[in-house]
Design an enzyme around this catalytic site. Sequence first.
Site, PDB file in Angstrom:
ATOM      1  CD  GLU A  50      -3.015   1.414   2.489  1.00 45.88           C
ATOM      2  OE1 GLU A  50      -2.876   0.576   3.424  1.00 45.88           O
ATOM      3  OE2 GLU A  50      -3.811   1.951   2.055  1.00 45.88           O
ATOM      4  CB  CYS A 248      -7.301   2.896   3.985  1.00 48.14           C
ATOM      5  SG  CYS A 248      -7.824   1.883   5.666  1.00 48.14           S
ATOM      6  CG  ASN A 383      -8.989  -2.502   2.691  1.00 45.69           C
ATOM      7  OD1 ASN A 383      -8.299  -3.744   2.720  1.00 45.69           O
ATOM      8  ND2 ASN A 383      -8.621  -1.498   3.400  1.00 45.69           N
ATOM      9  CD  GLU A 384      -9.428  -2.611   7.485  1.00 46.16           C
ATOM     10  OE1 GLU A 384      -9.346  -1.616   7.910  1.00 46.16           O
ATOM     11  OE2 GLU A 384      -8.203  -3.347   8.092  1.00 46.16           O
TER      12      GLU A 384
HETATM   13  O1  AHR Z   1      -2.109  -1.311   6.926  1.00 50.13           O
HETATM   14  C1  AHR Z   1      -2.539  -0.273   7.094  1.00 50.13           C
HETATM   15  C2  AHR Z   1      -4.224  -0.194   6.862  1.00 50.13           C
HETATM   16  O2  AHR Z   1      -4.809  -0.924   7.880  1.00 50.13           O
HETATM   17  C3  AHR Z   1      -4.666  -0.479   5.794  1.00 50.13           C
HETATM   18  O3  AHR Z   1      -4.799   0.507   4.945  1.00 50.13           O
HETATM   19  C4  AHR Z   1      -5.911  -0.940   6.170  1.00 50.13           C
HETATM   20  O4  AHR Z   1      -6.536  -1.914   5.050  1.00 50.13           O
HETATM   21  C5  AHR Z   1      -5.977  -1.402   7.511  1.00 50.13           C
HETATM   22  O5  AHR Z   1      -6.757  -0.515   8.394  1.00 50.13           O
END
Ligand code: AHR
Length: 672
Positions: A50, A248, A383-384
């Site tokens: 990321e 994120c 994602n989440e």
């Molecule tokens: O790895 C950091 C963040 O942690 C990521 O962007 C997210 O998916 C998680 O909350």
Amino acid sequence: MFSSLFNRFVLAAGLALSTLGAAAQDNIMTVDAGKKGIPVPGTMYGLFFEDINFAADGGLYAEKVKNRSFEFDDPFMGWNIFGNVTICDDGPFERNPHYVRLAYPGHPAFVTGLENEGFFGIGVEEGKEYRFSVWARTSGDKEKELISFRLCKNATMGEDQAFCRGYIEVDSREWKKYEAVITSPITEAKASLRIFLEHLSPGQGIDLEHISFFPVETFNGHENGLRKDIAEALQQLKPGVFRFPGGCIVEGTTLETRYQWKNSVGPVENRPINMNRWNYTFPNRLYPDYFQSYGLGFYEYFLFSEEIGAEPLPVISCGLACQFQNDPATDPHAALDELDPYVQDALDLIEFANGDTDTQWGKVRAEMGHPEPFNLKYLGVGNEQWSELYPERLVVFMEAIRKQYPDIKIIGSSGPYRDGKDFDELWAAMRELDVDLVDEHYYAEESFFENNADRYDGYPRKGPKVFAGEYACHGVDGKKWNHFNAALLEAAFMTGLERNADVVLMASYAPLLAHVEGWQWRPDMVWFDNLHVMRTCSYYVQQLYACNKGTEVLPLTMNGRPVAGKEGQNQLYASVVKDSGKNEYIVKVANLSSDLQEISICFTRLPRRQKLAPEVCCTTLHSDNSLAENTLDKPDQIVPTTSHIADGLKDNTLTTVIGPKTFAVYKLTYSE
Ligand code: AHR
């Protein structure tokens, strides 16, 4: 040789076997070598990438100029300007319209120019070549103009701040790309790049756009490539899967700021930038100059996956903006009847990766230099995500994707938490929807890793598989971040990932990369500055697993149970794989106790034709100080060390000692 080392180790520690923490008869591990093992998934172990902590721009992406197209909210962010420099917005690249106009400063003794500060400075190395490039045209009275570019060390006592310079003659009123290669005579972590309009006189004018400064030597030599040292560190992890672009940033704080892969492909000059959400997410670690240039975009991610031998795993927005950052009452998400463009992005992405060169998006891939498909097999949707908002959107994607691309495996989310109501409800929903894999995240304290090596032992064997897509042990109580003990706990926990190879098909530590001057989140697996890379203890744990993943997992028990640090198991954790290609059994053992322990690993039901070689190779990761960690200054404080046990094997049983707080990988070869 090892036996004498072993003896010395025991003696030096002042420990006779009788004083060991637990005697061998207590620590008898049994490997059932007669059983057909569970195949080790090719996707183990993976990388989660990321653009957080300046992992992409300022990190893996080798570009050294920040805000090269003057598109940040403040177009001069990252730049100092001198003399007559103005911003214009009718440039040659539709999606990046800004450029700078340099003109006569009003007096020949004045100067006109600009200077880029890079990402926490510009790192260059002695004897290495760098390519300066710029799109330019003359805009004043003259047909030709000359610019100079200089690498400067501003905080020098020397006569000249510039330690290297080059020139470019701009010879057209039409926009053209110009470039020049220079060799740095020194190593400098924090240079700046100055550009001057030379030969000042009235009526002068020159326009500059997309000012770039790149090392010539990148990973595999690609011009728009990756920083070699960082990319190699990732390659050396032998990843089975490469997940990108987050995290994120996939979701965006608003839907407008989500990661839109289509903006990240095609000519780099015309990829529109996006503010990076990690710019402002933590006000205590504020980086207002953190944007995504998308210079490292989906094409580059696919190519990198291919070059490091990892399955590409893109994750796309499901039409939900970051649920952490938005009150659902304000309805920041795409409504169900607005999902079409999001679904189309998913379908087009599959076409971009796998489509024939005569398809719309396959053609784009081919034009970028890769006519062959990238063989995309997995796609993460969201994602989440959580609440009923997610499954009702996911199903729309699944129907469309499965209709057109039935072979693509779809990864759903179990939300940001490792257990609890949301987690359970999401898992139930994922089962009902019949996704292929479920992405689980756990950034957790030490006790979680210590107590949950059996997490997957009881997971259902039918239905969706697990992608442990983000996890890391977070030291609590003021402990250091990438300390050895956190890595040791990860190693212990990972025996449970390995043992459950029929359930856990992918796993990736997170986050992956962090610039020491630009981090927002820690711990991270690999740290770097402008010149160096540091592998953490967690990195070495991942590497020991990935490089010793074998081809099938065999049952390994102690007191009739998997070795997961449970009662009567003396804080030992273990798993075993067989590598049929290399004729090896590989046993991983983590000893979390503070005692040196004797262990016996007994291979039962060995196929009759197999003979174990007497010498055993043993690689260990250990530190006497649980809170010690590798640093950029001392990157090799804690690294794996390998030795050989010459006479530990008797009657198909390896009897040896494992040091306190140690992760050990034993390799036994066999002939047949
Ligand atoms: O790895 C950091 C963040 O942690 C990521 O962007 C997210 O998916 C998680 O909350």
